[in-house]
Design a protein around this motif. Structure first.
Motif, PDB file in Angstrom:
ATOM      1  N   ASP A  14      -4.715  71.856  34.508  1.00 41.11           N
ATOM      2  CA  ASP A  14      -5.899  72.697  34.751  1.00 41.11           C
ATOM      3  C   ASP A  14      -6.949  72.386  33.685  1.00 41.11           C
ATOM      4  N   ALA A  15      -6.485  71.926  32.510  1.00 39.25           N
ATOM      5  CA  ALA A  15      -7.400  71.543  31.425  1.00 39.25           C
ATOM      6  C   ALA A  15      -8.127  70.236  31.717  1.00 39.25           C
ATOM      7  N   GLY A  16      -7.856  69.629  32.862  1.00 43.41           N
ATOM      8  CA  GLY A  16      -8.631  68.479  33.312  1.00 43.41           C
ATOM      9  C   GLY A  16      -9.707  68.892  34.302  1.00 43.41           C
ATOM     10  N   LEU A  17      -9.662  70.168  34.720  1.00 40.64           N
ATOM     11  CA  LEU A  17     -10.624  70.671  35.711  1.00 40.64           C
ATOM     12  C   LEU A  17     -11.607  71.660  35.107  1.00 40.64           C
ATOM     13  N   ILE A  18     -11.121  72.435  34.119  1.00 44.19           N
ATOM     14  CA  ILE A  18     -11.984  73.386  33.411  1.00 44.19           C
ATOM     15  C   ILE A  18     -11.763  73.188  31.913  1.00 44.19           C
ATOM     16  N   GLY A  19     -12.695  73.672  31.116  1.00 42.27           N
ATOM     17  CA  GLY A  19     -12.545  73.543  29.668  1.00 42.27           C
ATOM     18  C   GLY A  19     -11.621  74.614  29.110  1.00 42.27           C
ATOM     19  N   GLU A  20     -11.028  74.327  27.970  1.00 40.03           N
ATOM     20  CA  GLU A  20     -10.231  75.326  27.274  1.00 40.03           C
ATOM     21  C   GLU A  20     -10.577  75.252  25.783  1.00 40.03           C
ATOM     22  N   ALA A  21     -11.055  76.372  25.222  1.00 34.73           N
ATOM     23  CA  ALA A  21     -11.448  76.388  23.810  1.00 34.73           C
ATOM     24  C   ALA A  21     -10.265  76.018  22.935  1.00 34.73           C
ATOM     25  N   GLY A  22     -10.487  75.178  21.960  1.00 34.23           N
ATOM     26  CA  GLY A  22      -9.427  74.765  21.041  1.00 34.23           C
ATOM     27  C   GLY A  22      -8.583  73.619  21.567  1.00 34.23           C
ATOM     28  N   LEU A  23      -8.956  73.068  22.716  1.00 38.33           N
ATOM     29  CA  LEU A  23      -8.158  71.980  23.314  1.00 38.33           C
ATOM     30  C   LEU A  23      -9.058  70.830  23.788  1.00 38.33           C
ATOM     31  N   ALA A  24     -10.150  70.601  23.041  1.00 38.38           N
ATOM     32  CA  ALA A  24     -11.167  69.654  23.522  1.00 38.38           C
ATOM     33  C   ALA A  24     -10.610  68.258  23.778  1.00 38.38           C
ATOM     34  N   VAL A  25      -9.793  67.770  22.871  1.00 40.10           N
ATOM     35  CA  VAL A  25      -9.306  66.394  23.013  1.00 40.10           C
ATOM     36  C   VAL A  25      -8.351  66.285  24.198  1.00 40.10           C
ATOM     37  N   TYR A  26      -7.468  67.267  24.316  1.00 35.75           N
ATOM     38  CA  TYR A  26      -6.542  67.293  25.463  1.00 35.75           C
ATOM     39  C   TYR A  26      -7.340  67.393  26.768  1.00 35.75           C
ATOM     40  N   CYS A  27      -8.356  68.279  26.795  1.00 39.58           N
ATOM     41  CA  CYS A  27      -9.189  68.432  27.992  1.00 39.58           C
ATOM     42  C   CYS A  27      -9.862  67.105  28.347  1.00 39.58           C
TER      43      CYS A  27
END
Ligand code: NAD
Length: 256
Positions: free
Chosen positions: A140-153
């Protein structure tokens, strides 16, 4: 719906634990022969020891193109070809932008995105011969952003769009899809996020609350979706990014 993979030859990268392991077990239960990749000889052998005779080990670190080629070629040689490639190997490092080092950026992108691409590149001759297909692990972090996970996103957004681009390029011979799980109960979340926090109970509740269905997923729930995409039931699907996230990416949740 019966998922029958009798006689099919499968490679699962990152298959030693978590979602990858659940996927390996599901393919084996459906009659397939599975090459299980883990990043080290030790972790791969440990996993293989408990998986039965239809599983073989193909250790190797997917963060380099040469290693990806060796992993894929070993799997194809041992299995006598390849019908399905599941790119599951992945890592996640959370933290504020200021704390992300070049080494963490490189490791995350090299394993999650570069490894996925080069395993696919190496598998193409085999998948063309078998009219096989590919399932990638996005998020889901490839479809929406997640704070604190920028590199993974960034890495998983890359996997989603890599999936779409390759689906177009490789059609109609080879289908390419990805799954986009929300939080799943694996080491990546249970060990590294929940148990590593100062208040594991509250952290688990917070992760569950991120999904409108109010829980995190089991690895088996993600494996089921992977097998579906890889199966003949999904013959008209390519370029899909299938959410299994309890509704996390559906939009704004209900307000109290
Ligand atoms: N757990 C979640 O909440 C979640 C959510 C969305 C997507 N995903 C994705 O699902 C995939 C599996 O994650 P998981 O939750 O099972 O994590 P996990 O940490 O339990 O397992 C990760 C797997 O990847 C392997 N791996 C790591 N680095 C590797 C490398 N360099 N070469 C080869 N293998 C390597 C590990 O050996 C292990 O088998 C990952 O791509 C992850 O990003 C996980």
């Amino acid at each position: 719906m019966t998922l029958d993979f009798a006689g099919k030859r499968i490679l699962v990268t990152g298959g030693t634990r978590g979602i990858g392991r659940a996927t390996v077990e599901a393919f084996l239960a459906a009659g397939a022969r599975v090459a299980v990749n883990g990043s080290t000889v030790q972790s791969t052998e440990k996993a293989i020891a408990t998986l039965g005779l239809e599983a073989i080990g193909v250790p190797g670190d997917v963060s380099g193109a040469d290693a990806c080629k060796l992993i894929v070629e070993t799997a194809a040689t041992e299995l006598g070809g390849l019908d399905i490639l599941v790119n599951c190997a992945g890592v996640a490092h959370g933290g504020p932008v200021e704390e992300m080092t070049e080494a963490l950026w490189d490791q995350t992108l090299d394993i999650n995105l570069k490894g996925t691409f080069f395993c696919i590149q190496a598998a193409l001759p085999h998948l063309r011969a078998s009219q096989g297909n590919i399932v990638n692990l996005a998020s889901d972090a490839g479809l929406i952003g997640e704070a604190g996970l920028a590199v993974y996103c960034a890495s998983k957004g890359g996997v989603v769009n890599l999936t779409r681009a390759l689906a177009l390029e490789l059609a109609p011979e080879i289908r390419v899809n990805c799954v986009c799980p929300g939080y799943v109960d694996t080491d990546m979340v249970r060990r590294d996020v929940i148990d590593a926090s100062t208040d594991p109970k509250a952290t688990e509740q917070a992760l569950a609350n991120a999904a409108p269905l109010n829980r995190i997923a089991t690895p088996a729930e993600i494996a089921t979706a992977i097998l579906y995409l890889a199966s003949p039931h999904a013959l008209f699907m390519t370029g899909a990014a299938l959410q299994i996230d309890g509704g996390t990416t559906a939009g704004h949740p209900k307000r109290d």
